[in-house]
Scaffold this active site. Structure first.
Site, PDB file in Angstrom:
ATOM      1  N   GLU A 140      36.758  43.888  32.681  1.00  0.00           N
ATOM      2  CA  GLU A 140      36.965  44.103  34.105  1.00  0.00           C
ATOM      3  C   GLU A 140      38.355  44.701  34.328  1.00  0.00           C
ATOM      4  O   GLU A 140      39.345  43.954  34.392  1.00  0.00           O
ATOM      5  CB  GLU A 140      36.866  42.776  34.868  1.00  0.00           C
ATOM      6  N   HIS A 171      39.050  35.033  34.200  1.00  0.00           N
ATOM      7  CA  HIS A 171      38.970  36.082  35.221  1.00  0.00           C
ATOM      8  C   HIS A 171      40.385  36.479  35.637  1.00  0.00           C
ATOM      9  O   HIS A 171      41.283  35.637  35.692  1.00  0.00           O
ATOM     10  CB  HIS A 171      38.175  35.568  36.429  1.00  0.00           C
ATOM     11  N   SER A 173      33.924  46.541  41.109  1.00  0.00           N
ATOM     12  CA  SER A 173      33.318  47.416  42.127  1.00  0.00           C
ATOM     13  C   SER A 173      31.978  48.015  41.684  1.00  0.00           C
ATOM     14  O   SER A 173      31.667  49.163  42.013  1.00  0.00           O
ATOM     15  CB  SER A 173      34.293  48.515  42.549  1.00  0.00           C
ATOM     16  N   LYS A 222      32.844  34.076  43.628  1.00  0.00           N
ATOM     17  CA  LYS A 222      34.238  33.709  43.939  1.00  0.00           C
ATOM     18  C   LYS A 222      34.237  32.597  44.998  1.00  0.00           C
ATOM     19  O   LYS A 222      33.339  31.773  44.994  1.00  0.00           O
ATOM     20  CB  LYS A 222      35.033  34.951  44.365  1.00  0.00           C
ATOM     21  N   ASN A 275      29.315  36.890  40.427  1.00  0.00           N
ATOM     22  CA  ASN A 275      30.483  36.026  40.602  1.00  0.00           C
ATOM     23  C   ASN A 275      30.783  35.939  42.094  1.00  0.00           C
ATOM     24  O   ASN A 275      31.347  36.858  42.675  1.00  0.00           O
ATOM     25  CB  ASN A 275      31.668  36.639  39.833  1.00  0.00           C
ATOM     26  N   GLY A 312      37.260  44.551  43.282  1.00  0.00           N
ATOM     27  CA  GLY A 312      37.336  44.413  44.737  1.00  0.00           C
ATOM     28  C   GLY A 312      38.013  45.569  45.443  1.00  0.00           C
ATOM     29  O   GLY A 312      38.357  45.464  46.619  1.00  0.00           O
ATOM     30  N   GLU A 362      41.693  36.961  38.386  1.00  0.00           N
ATOM     31  CA  GLU A 362      42.244  36.189  39.513  1.00  0.00           C
ATOM     32  C   GLU A 362      42.779  34.841  39.024  1.00  0.00           C
ATOM     33  O   GLU A 362      43.770  34.336  39.550  1.00  0.00           O
ATOM     34  CB  GLU A 362      41.166  36.010  40.599  1.00  0.00           C
TER      35      GLU A 362
END
Ligand code: PGA
Length: 257
Positions: free
Chosen positions: A174, A102, A220, A11, A9, A180, A104
Site C-alpha cells: 500500500e 497498516h 485508492s 477503518k 478495510n 485515501g 495509519e
C-alpha cells in the site's frame, strides 16, 4: 496456485447497526451474483471495527468464501494493556485474519518494526492469518527509495519468520501516497513493486514460497481501476478502504478479479 483475496478495510467507520446493514447488502449481492471461483482460489475478507467482529463472524459463518479480519491485534495474549485486543480474543469469536502494520498504525500510533514483528509472530502462533502492510511515502518514492523502504519493512518485521510461518502470511503493498488520496498507483507501478516484493521473498526463502505468496494492492482502489490493477500478473487482489464502505462498489471490485 496462490490464493486471491479482496479485503475491505473499514477503518474507524460504521456503527453496529450500520455495519450489519452493510454486511447484509454485501452478502445479498454475493448471493444474487456468486463469485465464480472456489474458496481455495478467492476469499473475500471483511475488516470492520472490533465492536462488529463477533456479529460479522456470525453473519458469514456459513459462507465459505467470506472471512473476517481484525484491523489490529496485540502481541501479548493477555494482561494489563488497557484498550488492546488479543489474538485469542479474536480467535474465540471466529476471526480468521488480522491486518498488521497498516500505515495509519505506523504513523499515528507509532508502531515499530519490532512490535509489528511480534504481532505477526503472535498471530501466526494462533493460526490467525496476518495481512501485513508495507509501502513507501511520497517523499521516499520521489527520492527513488521506494524499493529500499519496502525491503526494509519486510526485513524489519517479516523475514525473521521460518519458511513454514512465512507461508501463512499475506502481504499488502500500500503506497502511503495512494491511501485515501484518490491517486492510485498505475498498474505498471503496482506490478513493478509486486514483482520486486516477490523477488525479495524468492531470495530470502525459495521460488515455491515466492510463487505461493499472496500480494495485495491497496490505495485508492475502486471499481474503475480495479480490473486493470488485478490483471497484473503479480497483483493477487486488493485491500480496499473507502470503496469497501459502499456495497455496490465493493461487490464490483470483487467481481472484477
Ligand atoms: P483506500 O484505503 O482504499 O481508502 O485508499 C486503503 C487502505 O488503507 O487499506
Amino acid at each position: 496456485m496462490r490464493k486471491k483475496i479482496v479485503a475491505g478495510n473499514w477503518k474507524m467507520n460504521k456503527t453496529l447497526p450500520e455495519g450489519v446493514g452493510l454486511i447484509e447488502q454485501i452478502l445479498k449481492g454475493l448471493k444474487e451474483t456468486p463469485v465464480a471461483k472456489p474458496p481455495e482460489e478467492l476469499i473475500i475478507v471483511l475488516a470492520p471495527p472490533f465492536i462488529l467482529l463477533e456479529r460479522a463472524c456470525q453473519m458469514v459463518s456459513t459462507i465459505k468464501n467470506v472471512s473476517v479480519a481484525a484491523q489490529n491485534c496485540h502481541q501479548k495474549d493477555s494482561g494489563a494493556f488497557t484498550g488492546e485486543i488479543s489474538v485469542p480474543m479474536l480467535k474465540a469469536v471466529g476471526v480468521g485474519y488480522a491486518i498488521i502494520g497498516h500505515s495509519e498504525r505506523r504513523s499515528y500510533f507509532k508502531e515499530t518494526y519490532s512490535e509489528l514483528g511480534a504481532k505477526v509472530d503472535n498471530a501466526i502462533r494462533h493460526q490467525l492469518t496476518p495481512i501485513f502492510c508495507i509501502g513507501e511515502v511520497q517523499e521516499e518514492r520521489e527520492k527513488n527509495r521506494h524499493f529500499d523502504i519496502v525491503l526494509e519493512q519486510l526485513e524489519g518485521s517479516l523475514f525473521h519468520l521460518s519458511i513454514d510461518d512465512f507461508s501463512r502470511a499475506v502481504i499488502a503493498y500500500e503506497p502511503v501516497w495512494a491511501i485515501g488520496t484518490g491517486v492510485t498507483a498505475t498498474p505498471a507501478q503496482a506490478q513493478e513493486m509486486h514483482a520486486f516484493i516477490r523477488e525479495c521473498v524468492r531470495k530470502k526463502y525459495n521460488n515455491e514460497i515466492a510463487e505461493n505468496t499472496t500480494i495485495l494492492y491497496g490505495g485508492s482502489c475502486n471499481p474503475t481501476n480495479a480490473p486493470e490493477l488485478f490483471s497484473m500478473p503479480d497483483v493477487d487482489g486488493g485491500l480496499i478502504g473507502g470503496a469497501s464502505l459502499k456495497a455496490g462498489d465493493f461487490l464490483s471490485i470483487i467481481h472484477s478479479i
